[in-house]
Write an enzyme that holds these catalytic residues in place. Sequence first.
Site, PDB file in Angstrom:
ATOM      1  N   LYS A 155     -19.148  56.013 -33.389  1.00  0.00           N
ATOM      2  CA  LYS A 155     -18.952  56.455 -35.074  1.00  0.00           C
ATOM      3  C   LYS A 155     -20.020  56.506 -35.617  1.00  0.00           C
ATOM      4  O   LYS A 155     -20.838  55.622 -35.662  1.00  0.00           O
ATOM      5  CB  LYS A 155     -17.881  55.604 -35.454  1.00  0.00           C
ATOM      6  CG  LYS A 155     -17.653  56.187 -36.944  1.00  0.00           C
ATOM      7  CD  LYS A 155     -16.372  55.627 -37.425  1.00  0.00           C
ATOM      8  CE  LYS A 155     -16.519  54.499 -38.667  1.00  0.00           C
ATOM      9  NZ  LYS A 155     -15.431  54.134 -39.257  1.00  0.00           N
ATOM     10  N   THR A 156     -20.446  57.622 -36.375  1.00  0.00           N
ATOM     11  CA  THR A 156     -21.594  57.634 -37.055  1.00  0.00           C
ATOM     12  C   THR A 156     -21.361  58.293 -38.520  1.00  0.00           C
ATOM     13  O   THR A 156     -20.151  58.592 -39.053  1.00  0.00           O
ATOM     14  CB  THR A 156     -22.995  58.284 -36.480  1.00  0.00           C
ATOM     15  OG1 THR A 156     -24.123  58.114 -37.329  1.00  0.00           O
ATOM     16  CG2 THR A 156     -22.649  59.701 -36.042  1.00  0.00           C
TER      17      THR A 156
END
Length: 293
Positions: free
Chosen positions: A203-204
Amino acid sequence: MADTDGNIDSHDYYLDTPQTDTPLPLKGCNSLDWGMKNRLANIFDPKTGRTVMLAVDHGYFMGPTTGLERIDITINPLLPYANTLMCTRGILRSTIPPGFNKGVVLRASGGPSILKELSDERIAVDMEDAIRLNVAAVAVQVFIGGEFETQSVHNMTSLVDAGNRYGMPVLGVTAVGKQMVRDAKYMRLATRMCAELGCTYVKTYYVEKDFDTVAAACPVPIVIAGGKKQPELDALTMAYNAIQQGAAGVDMGRNIFQSDAPAAMIQAVFRVVHENMPPKEAFEYYETLKNTK
Ligand code: 5RP
């Protein structure tokens, strides 16, 4: 009695038809074992290879933030519209109906509150408990560039080892400290490190410039966090741009549960993610749902 005649006489071998092999449409995931893929298929829709994760784990360091004061009232009604719920084990056991049968991504790191240095986390869930809770993945915060960078990377690699032992995917959550620049160069570094060190997906945050290079350089699926609440059209535009540039979904919290109409918003996000609905159309859809009682 055993059907010995049927066994001897059987003849439906479909000799002209090669065996069907249906891979998961998720990048970098073909070599995973069946159990891990099956868990991923409870997060990512196996038809689109994309996901709308509803993130409500913020209380693990923020306490009862706006929109999450009463998860039973504000979040449970949204569950039918999400592919996956991301939460803590405390909320899962106390508040989420056990009849919820989609994937749960379990927050598995923690320690400091918002009052302290956030990067000083430890693993906060035993893999055995994650399995007991029948979750689809565990999530760990990774603070690249943070004060306790090495500790948080070690948390991640320990969870990856435990996850690999039991077929549990690990979501690496790239956390951006207050002083760090949120640009593509940083996101490429952080996401690539998570993937290289074994995370199943990452996740970014979305960055306006060159997000496509962040997605391209990460050899496993990427999902984007929503971040702070923005106007609905802006959040839908961000989701659309991320998907078009290679993200496999969103892990969105505040832009859904702090929206004026959370149920309408999550349904609009869902169409952006799974149907490539352009943002203006998705916003009109949101408005229509919002005004329909
Ligand atoms: C909190 C998290 C959240 O799950 C993540 O930030 C997504 O939520 P939001 O869309 O509100 O940013 O990891 O640490």
